[in-house]
Design a protein around this motif. Structure first.
Motif, PDB file in Angstrom:
ATOM      1  N   ARG A  50      -8.613  -7.463  -8.500  1.00 55.01           N
ATOM      2  CA  ARG A  50      -9.320  -7.218  -7.246  1.00 55.01           C
ATOM      3  C   ARG A  50      -8.597  -7.902  -6.068  1.00 55.01           C
ATOM      4  O   ARG A  50      -8.574  -7.374  -4.940  1.00 55.01           O
ATOM      5  CB  ARG A  50     -10.756  -7.724  -7.361  1.00 55.01           C
ATOM      6  CG  ARG A  50     -11.654  -6.760  -8.122  1.00 55.01           C
ATOM      7  CD  ARG A  50     -13.036  -7.332  -8.316  1.00 55.01           C
ATOM      8  NE  ARG A  50     -13.953  -6.324  -8.853  1.00 55.01           N
ATOM      9  CZ  ARG A  50     -15.179  -6.594  -9.285  1.00 55.01           C
ATOM     10  NH1 ARG A  50     -15.607  -7.866  -9.275  1.00 55.01           N
ATOM     11  NH2 ARG A  50     -15.953  -5.634  -9.748  1.00 55.01           N
ATOM     12  N   ALA A  53      -5.918  -5.644  -5.259  1.00 49.40           N
ATOM     13  CA  ALA A  53      -6.438  -4.435  -4.612  1.00 49.40           C
ATOM     14  C   ALA A  53      -6.768  -4.695  -3.156  1.00 49.40           C
ATOM     15  O   ALA A  53      -6.641  -3.798  -2.294  1.00 49.40           O
ATOM     16  CB  ALA A  53      -7.662  -3.927  -5.375  1.00 49.40           C
ATOM     17  N   GLN A 137      -8.375   1.789  -7.715  1.00 50.59           N
ATOM     18  CA  GLN A 137      -8.823   1.441  -6.372  1.00 50.59           C
ATOM     19  C   GLN A 137      -8.734   2.684  -5.474  1.00 50.59           C
ATOM     20  O   GLN A 137      -7.655   3.235  -5.252  1.00 50.59           O
ATOM     21  CB  GLN A 137      -7.947   0.337  -5.765  1.00 50.59           C
ATOM     22  CG  GLN A 137      -8.305  -0.079  -4.355  1.00 50.59           C
ATOM     23  CD  GLN A 137      -9.699  -0.704  -4.270  1.00 50.59           C
ATOM     24  OE1 GLN A 137     -10.154  -1.337  -5.212  1.00 50.59           O
ATOM     25  NE2 GLN A 137     -10.386  -0.492  -3.146  1.00 50.59           N
TER      26      GLN A 137
END
Length: 468
Positions: A50, A53, A137
């Motif tokens: 994350r 991302a 994503q």
């Protein structure tokens, strides 16, 4: 004979299931902890993906990513593992990172534990086992649309070290529990088996001639039937030995006189040269041998009767028929003395008991009456309402002598008949075995002796009552 230790067998039967349960428990604890650890490390991988991302951006119509190494280096230092990453554009081109990371397998399911499009799978990279988190994503900026793919992988050093630690902890804790259980069981068995060792020492020190019951040294309720069975066996063994000793004493006492007489008769025959004397001696020897055979037969009957116990339920027996058959079997003996032998009474009288013993009882009563009745006398047998009566016209028995007459080897003085004094003793024992007793009275009709035996439904008796 192979030596078998009870404690060893009990510990073996207890230890084997415990060992299996120990192995199963260690395995389940290890699998459960490993699953929890995998979820924790996967959460860290997802957090790293994350972060990557969040570094995605569109610049001049192109998707770019700026991943400073310091971002992932902190995770790598905390986990003591090597970390690899790869960022793929919606078109499948590598934007950053290692371009040869293993791609998502076709059978890798999407994780449902997190609110993200992420796949977790195991693979091998540069000959190192790795765990990969693949995060999709979405991108929708400046005419750039699609799903970018971020792959973050780490080696399994920390996971394996954590799993080994969990396994070691489970082995020690569960193994210690099994060991403590076995030690407690061994101590408990040692304490429980102490009364058995006490009983063994008692039996080893016991005199072979000691046939007294064993003390109840075993405190457990489950062992009481065994102790009772052993004591009853000792009781039966004691009774059997007592019967054998009594039979031996009776036989040695009663056979000594006829054997001495027989020896004297043989000596007399050998000293004579006359055939007439030989014949007289042979006739006398035959009479002596016949008396010995009768005595031995009665001794054996008495011994067998004392040893008999009611193993089967009593059967219905026709006492009247047995009495008539006994009269017929002894008719020739009565006719020799010109005695009037007859039966009076019911045609059938059903009583409960043993047919062979009751037949023996009738035969002994009639035989005894014939022996003690003078020539030309009368013997009457009757059965009415379950009561057997045998009357004769002989001299009878004085009231003071009747109890003594029922004992073995007791004969009336001056009776003038051959015998060992066992007939009425047999009658007494058979009657007692059937729960009744033989009564001696004066005959109201023939003025001799009357023997009365009344049968009830309370027999056969138990072992203790029979011996009493």
């Amino acid at each position: 004979m192979k030596r078998v230790l009870l404690r060893r067998q009990l510990l073996l039967w207890l230890g084997l299931p415990l060992a299996l349960l120990w192995g199963l428990s260690v395995y389940t604890h290890y699998a459960s902890a490993l699953h929890a650890a995998t979820q924790a490390y996967d959460r860290s991988l997802l957090a790293s993906a994350r972060i990557v991302a969040e570094r995605l951006r569109v610049s001049h119509g192109k998707l770019e990513v700026d991943v400073p190494w310091v971002v992932l280096d902190s995770f790598e230092r905390n986990m003591n593992d090597r970390l690899f990453y790869q960022v793929l554009s919606p078109e499948g081109k590598t934007l950053s990172g290692y371009d040869d990371l293993p791609s998502i397998p076709d059978n890798a399911p999407r994780s449902k534990l997190y609110p993200a499009l992420v796949h977790f799978y195991d693979a091998t990279y540069n000959k190192l086992p790795i765990r990969v988190a693949a995060l999709w994503q979405p991108v929708n900026e400046e005419n750039v649309e699609g799903m970018a793919l971020i792959l973050v992988a780490e080696t399994l050093t920390s996971r394996e070290a954590f799993a080994r630690q969990l396994l070691h902890t489970a082995l020690l804790s569960q193994g210690g529990l099994v060991l403590i259980t076995l030690l407690l069981a061994s101590g408990m068995l040692r304490k429980i088996l102490r009364p058995l060792r006490q009983l063994s020492r008692l039996m080893l020190k016991r005199d072979p001639a000691d046939l007294t019951p064993l003390p109840m040294v075993l405190p457990w309720y489950e062992m009481q039937p065994l102790m009772l069975a052993v004591n009853r066996y000792i009781e039966r063994l004691n009774a059997m030995i007592a019967r054998q000793q009594r039979f031996s004493a009776d036989a040695s006492h009663q056979l000594r006189t006829p054997l001495t007489v027989l020896k004297t008769q043989v000596a007399v025959a050998l000293k004579s040269d006359q055939p007439e004397h030989w014949r007289e001696s042979l006739v006398a020897m035959r009479t002596t041998v016949e008396d010995m055979i009768l005595l031995t037969d009665r001794l054996l009957h008495l011994s067998r009767l004392r040893a008999m116990l009611p193993h089967e339920a009593p059967q219905l027996v026709d006492l009247a028929a047995l009495a008539r058959e006994s009269c017929l079997s002894l008719y020739a003996q009565a006719r020799t003395k010109q005695i009037d032998l007859g039966y009076e009474g019911e045609e059938s009288a059903q009583v409960k008991g043993d047919g062979k013993l009751l037949s023996e009882l009738c035969a002994n009563l009639i035989d005894n009456a014939i022996k003690y009745t003078p020539a030309g006398g009368t013997v009457t047998v009757s059965v009415r309402e379950g009561v057997l009566r045998v009357e004769d016209s002989g001299p009878g028995i004085a009231t003071a002598d009747r109890q003594q007459a029922m004992q073995p080897f007791n004969r009336l003085d001056g009776a003038g008949t051959a015998g060992a004094g066992l007939g009425l003793a047999l009658v007494r024992d058979i009657a007692q075995w059937h729960g009744t007793q033989a009564e001696l009275h004066d005959s109201p009709t023939l003025h001799g002796l009357m023997v009365r035996v009344a049968f009830t439904s309370r027999y056969p008796l138990s072992e203790t009552e029979t011996r009493g």
